[in-house]
Design a protein around this motif. Structure first.
Motif, PDB file in Angstrom:
ATOM      1  N   GLU A 194      43.063 -17.936  -8.537  1.00 40.79           N
ATOM      2  CA  GLU A 194      43.866 -18.879  -7.733  1.00 40.79           C
ATOM      3  C   GLU A 194      42.974 -19.958  -7.126  1.00 40.79           C
ATOM      4  OE1 GLU A 194      46.659 -16.817  -5.192  1.00 40.79           O
ATOM      5  OE2 GLU A 194      46.891 -18.553  -3.848  1.00 40.79           O
ATOM      6  N   VAL A 195      43.518 -21.158  -7.049  1.00 45.80           N
ATOM      7  CA  VAL A 195      42.867 -22.219  -6.283  1.00 45.80           C
ATOM      8  C   VAL A 195      43.516 -22.229  -4.904  1.00 45.80           C
ATOM      9  CG1 VAL A 195      42.523 -24.709  -6.072  1.00 45.80           C
ATOM     10  CG2 VAL A 195      42.314 -23.611  -8.312  1.00 45.80           C
ATOM     11  N   VAL A 196      42.694 -22.135  -3.860  1.00 44.83           N
ATOM     12  CA  VAL A 196      43.210 -22.209  -2.486  1.00 44.83           C
ATOM     13  C   VAL A 196      42.774 -23.571  -1.957  1.00 44.83           C
ATOM     14  CG1 VAL A 196      43.329 -21.066  -0.226  1.00 44.83           C
ATOM     15  CG2 VAL A 196      42.956 -19.687  -2.282  1.00 44.83           C
ATOM     16  N   GLU A 197      43.643 -24.555  -2.144  1.00 47.60           N
ATOM     17  CA  GLU A 197      43.296 -25.948  -1.863  1.00 47.60           C
ATOM     18  C   GLU A 197      42.952 -26.160  -0.394  1.00 47.60           C
ATOM     19  OE1 GLU A 197      41.688 -28.737  -3.011  1.00 47.60           O
ATOM     20  OE2 GLU A 197      42.711 -27.816  -4.716  1.00 47.60           O
ATOM     21  N   SER A 198      43.651 -25.467   0.503  1.00 49.34           N
ATOM     22  CA  SER A 198      43.395 -25.643   1.945  1.00 49.34           C
ATOM     23  C   SER A 198      41.961 -25.252   2.317  1.00 49.34           C
ATOM     24  CB  SER A 198      44.389 -24.813   2.753  1.00 49.34           C
ATOM     25  OG  SER A 198      44.406 -23.483   2.274  1.00 49.34           O
ATOM     26  N   ASP A 199      41.370 -24.327   1.579  1.00 46.98           N
ATOM     27  CA  ASP A 199      39.994 -23.890   1.849  1.00 46.98           C
ATOM     28  C   ASP A 199      38.988 -24.548   0.911  1.00 46.98           C
ATOM     29  OD1 ASP A 199      39.807 -21.604   3.964  1.00 46.98           O
ATOM     30  OD2 ASP A 199      41.615 -21.157   2.836  1.00 46.98           O
ATOM     31  N   GLY A 200      39.486 -25.321  -0.060  1.00 47.53           N
ATOM     32  CA  GLY A 200      38.586 -25.970  -1.017  1.00 47.53           C
ATOM     33  C   GLY A 200      37.839 -24.985  -1.890  1.00 47.53           C
TER      34      GLY A 200
ATOM     35  N   VAL B 164      36.487  -7.529  -5.558  1.00 47.41           N
ATOM     36  CA  VAL B 164      35.356  -8.442  -5.404  1.00 47.41           C
ATOM     37  C   VAL B 164      35.977  -9.821  -5.555  1.00 47.41           C
ATOM     38  CG1 VAL B 164      33.218  -9.303  -6.419  1.00 47.41           C
ATOM     39  CG2 VAL B 164      33.666  -6.829  -6.355  1.00 47.41           C
ATOM     40  N   GLN B 165      35.773 -10.671  -4.552  1.00 52.92           N
ATOM     41  CA  GLN B 165      36.322 -12.034  -4.598  1.00 52.92           C
ATOM     42  C   GLN B 165      35.170 -12.977  -4.952  1.00 52.92           C
ATOM     43  OE1 GLN B 165      37.189 -14.001  -0.839  1.00 52.92           O
ATOM     44  NE2 GLN B 165      39.003 -14.998  -1.669  1.00 52.92           N
ATOM     45  N   LEU B 166      35.168 -13.462  -6.184  1.00 56.74           N
ATOM     46  CA  LEU B 166      34.177 -14.473  -6.575  1.00 56.74           C
ATOM     47  C   LEU B 166      34.757 -15.822  -6.170  1.00 56.74           C
ATOM     48  CD1 LEU B 166      33.296 -13.055 -10.120  1.00 56.74           C
ATOM     49  CD2 LEU B 166      32.011 -12.739  -7.988  1.00 56.74           C
ATOM     50  N   LEU B 167      33.987 -16.585  -5.433  1.00 54.39           N
ATOM     51  CA  LEU B 167      34.464 -17.828  -4.816  1.00 54.39           C
ATOM     52  C   LEU B 167      33.604 -18.997  -5.229  1.00 54.39           C
ATOM     53  CD1 LEU B 167      34.715 -17.354  -0.940  1.00 54.39           C
ATOM     54  CD2 LEU B 167      36.590 -17.931  -2.498  1.00 54.39           C
ATOM     55  N   THR B 168      34.226 -20.089  -5.589  1.00 51.80           N
ATOM     56  CA  THR B 168      33.430 -21.295  -5.852  1.00 51.80           C
ATOM     57  C   THR B 168      34.112 -22.512  -5.236  1.00 51.80           C
ATOM     58  OG1 THR B 168      32.057 -22.265  -7.596  1.00 51.80           O
ATOM     59  CG2 THR B 168      34.391 -22.070  -8.090  1.00 51.80           C
ATOM     60  N   PRO B 169      33.348 -23.488  -4.748  1.00 50.53           N
ATOM     61  CA  PRO B 169      33.985 -24.663  -4.131  1.00 50.53           C
ATOM     62  C   PRO B 169      34.702 -25.526  -5.155  1.00 50.53           C
ATOM     63  CG  PRO B 169      31.561 -24.815  -4.006  1.00 50.53           C
ATOM     64  CD  PRO B 169      31.877 -23.512  -4.658  1.00 50.53           C
ATOM     65  N   THR B 170      35.800 -26.152  -4.725  1.00 48.32           N
ATOM     66  CA  THR B 170      36.514 -27.077  -5.609  1.00 48.32           C
ATOM     67  C   THR B 170      36.226 -28.534  -5.238  1.00 48.32           C
ATOM     68  OG1 THR B 170      38.435 -26.966  -4.165  1.00 48.32           O
ATOM     69  CG2 THR B 170      38.458 -25.523  -6.096  1.00 48.32           C
ATOM     70  N   ARG B 171      35.546 -28.719  -4.088  1.00 50.71           N
ATOM     71  CA  ARG B 171      35.205 -30.092  -3.700  1.00 50.71           C
ATOM     72  C   ARG B 171      33.959 -30.056  -2.807  1.00 50.71           C
ATOM     73  NH1 ARG B 171      40.320 -29.059  -0.577  1.00 50.71           N
ATOM     74  NH2 ARG B 171      39.547 -28.730   1.544  1.00 50.71           N
ATOM     75  N   PRO B 172      33.222 -31.175  -2.761  1.00 53.28           N
ATOM     76  CA  PRO B 172      31.930 -31.186  -2.068  1.00 53.28           C
ATOM     77  C   PRO B 172      32.024 -30.915  -0.565  1.00 53.28           C
ATOM     78  CG  PRO B 172      32.256 -33.220  -3.347  1.00 53.28           C
ATOM     79  CD  PRO B 172      33.518 -32.459  -3.428  1.00 53.28           C
TER      80      PRO B 172
ATOM     81  N   GLU C 135      38.098 -21.972  -5.356  1.00 52.74           N
ATOM     82  CA  GLU C 135      38.799 -21.255  -6.415  1.00 52.74           C
ATOM     83  C   GLU C 135      38.261 -19.837  -6.396  1.00 52.74           C
ATOM     84  OE1 GLU C 135      38.547 -22.870 -10.379  1.00 52.74           O
ATOM     85  OE2 GLU C 135      39.879 -21.298 -11.164  1.00 52.74           O
ATOM     86  N   GLU C 136      39.160 -18.880  -6.532  1.00 54.48           N
ATOM     87  CA  GLU C 136      38.723 -17.485  -6.497  1.00 54.48           C
ATOM     88  C   GLU C 136      39.085 -16.764  -7.795  1.00 54.48           C
ATOM     89  OE1 GLU C 136      40.926 -15.201  -3.537  1.00 54.48           O
ATOM     90  OE2 GLU C 136      42.642 -15.102  -4.885  1.00 54.48           O
ATOM     91  N   ALA C 137      38.290 -15.752  -8.108  1.00 51.70           N
ATOM     92  CA  ALA C 137      38.642 -14.783  -9.152  1.00 51.70           C
ATOM     93  C   ALA C 137      38.505 -13.420  -8.487  1.00 51.70           C
ATOM     94  CB  ALA C 137      37.695 -14.908 -10.332  1.00 51.70           C
ATOM     95  N   LEU C 138      39.591 -12.641  -8.521  1.00 52.03           N
ATOM     96  CA  LEU C 138      39.555 -11.314  -7.899  1.00 52.03           C
ATOM     97  C   LEU C 138      39.368 -10.259  -8.984  1.00 52.03           C
ATOM     98  CD1 LEU C 138      42.515 -11.581  -5.346  1.00 52.03           C
ATOM     99  CD2 LEU C 138      40.072 -11.719  -4.841  1.00 52.03           C
ATOM    100  N   LEU C 139      38.367  -9.417  -8.799  1.00 49.47           N
ATOM    101  CA  LEU C 139      38.098  -8.307  -9.717  1.00 49.47           C
ATOM    102  C   LEU C 139      38.437  -7.031  -8.953  1.00 49.47           C
ATOM    103  CD1 LEU C 139      34.499  -9.445 -10.746  1.00 49.47           C
ATOM    104  CD2 LEU C 139      36.653 -10.194 -11.737  1.00 49.47           C
ATOM    105  N   LYS C 140      39.291  -6.199  -9.526  1.00 50.16           N
ATOM    106  CA  LYS C 140      39.722  -5.011  -8.788  1.00 50.16           C
ATOM    107  C   LYS C 140      38.679  -3.901  -8.920  1.00 50.16           C
ATOM    108  CE  LYS C 140      44.021  -3.384  -7.185  1.00 50.16           C
ATOM    109  NZ  LYS C 140      45.013  -2.385  -7.402  1.00 50.16           N
ATOM    110  N   VAL C 141      38.341  -3.291  -7.785  1.00 43.35           N
ATOM    111  CA  VAL C 141      37.462  -2.120  -7.751  1.00 43.35           C
ATOM    112  C   VAL C 141      38.191  -1.084  -6.910  1.00 43.35           C
ATOM    113  CG1 VAL C 141      35.193  -1.222  -7.116  1.00 43.35           C
ATOM    114  CG2 VAL C 141      35.409  -3.587  -7.910  1.00 43.35           C
ATOM    115  N   ALA C 142      38.756  -0.068  -7.572  1.00 41.23           N
ATOM    116  CA  ALA C 142      39.644   0.893  -6.895  1.00 41.23           C
ATOM    117  C   ALA C 142      40.752   0.112  -6.184  1.00 41.23           C
ATOM    118  CB  ALA C 142      38.868   1.803  -5.969  1.00 41.23           C
TER     119      ALA C 142
END
Ligand code: CMX
Ligand code: CO
Length: 158
Positions: free
Chosen positions: A59-65, A78-86, A67-74
Motif C-alpha cells: 500500500e502507498v500511504v500518501e499522508s505519510d509519504g 514486518v513492515q518494509l517502508l520506503t519514501p514516496t517523496r523527498p 509505500e509499505e510491503a507487509l510480510l506476515k510472520v505468525a
C-alpha cells in the motif's frame, strides 16, 4: 510525568507506581516491526530469498509519504517502508542514518483512542493528537521517540 505518589507509612520502593500510571495492559500484541529501506523491491527480494517470506499486503500511504510491503510472520508483520517523496519523514530518516534500519515498532491495542489518551494523560509527547487512519484500514497514532525510550511507537487498532 507525574511525581511518585506515596501514602503515609509506605516504604521508599522503586517498584511503587505513579498514581497516573496505566495499570491494565494496553498493548495486546506486536503488530509490526517497521524497517525503512531505500529500495522496496530489493528489500522484498532479500526477505523472500533469505527467509522465504512473501508479501501479504502492499500500500502507498500518501499522508505519510511512504509505500509499505507487509510480510506476515505468525500473527505479526514486518513492515518494509520506503519514501514516496523527498520530504517524507522516512526519506529524512534514511538520509540522516545513511542506510536502512528499524524505524518504529507497531503495537496492537484494543482501542487506539483510549491508549493514546492514557499516554497523553501521563504527559508523554505524541505525534497525533487524535487517532487517524493507517494502512490496511487500521486506526493508528504515533508516540514521540524522545518520550518512548528512543523508539518511535505506533499504536495500531485493527
Ligand atoms: N526512531 C527513533 N528516533 C527518531 C526517529 C525514529 N524513527 N525519527 C527521528 N528520531 C529522533 C532523531 O534522531 C532526533 O533526535 P536528536 O534530536 O537526538 O538528533 C529527533 O528524533 C528529532 O528527529 P528529526 O530528524 O528532527 O525528525 P522529525 O522531528 O522531523 O521527525 C518524527 C521525527 C518521529 C517526529 C517523525 O518521523 C514522525 O512524525 N513520525 C510519525 C509518522 C511516521 O513515522 N510515518 C511513517 C510510517 C507510517 C506507517 O508506519 O504507516
Ligand atoms: Co507502521
Amino acid at each position: 510525568m507525574g511525581i511518585t505518589a506515596r501514602r503515609p507509612g509506605e516504604q521508599d520502593d522503586v517498584t511503587q507506581s505513579d498514581e497516573s500510571a496505566q495499570t491494565t495492559p494496553l498493548l495486546t500484541e506486536i503488530d509490526h516491526i517497521a524497517i525503512a529501506v531505500p529500495d522496496l523491491g530489493d528489500a522484498i527480494d532479500y526477505y523472500r530469498e533469505t527467509f522465504g517470506a512473501v508479501v501479504d499486503h502492499r500500500e502507498v500511504v500518501e499522508s505519510d509519504g511512504v509505500e509499505e510491503a507487509l510480510l506476515k510472520v505468525a500473527e505479526s508483520y514486518v513492515q518494509l517502508l520506503t519514501p514516496t517523496r523527498p520530504d517524507s519523514t522516512v526519506a529524512k530518516w534514511l538520509e540522516k542514518r545513511g542506510g536502512p534500519g528499524i524505524h518504529h515498532v507497531g503495537y496492537r491495542v484494543a482501542d487506539c483512542g483510549v491508549a493514546l489518551e492514557s499516554v497523553k494523560r501521563q504527559g508523554f509527547r505524541v505525534l497525533d493528537e487524535e487517532p487517524r487512519p493507517g494502512s490496511r484500514g487500521t486506526t493508528v497514532a504515533f508516540i514521540h521517540p524522545k518520550d518512548a525510550l528512543g523508539t518511535l511507537i505506533e499504536l495500531v487498532e485493527e
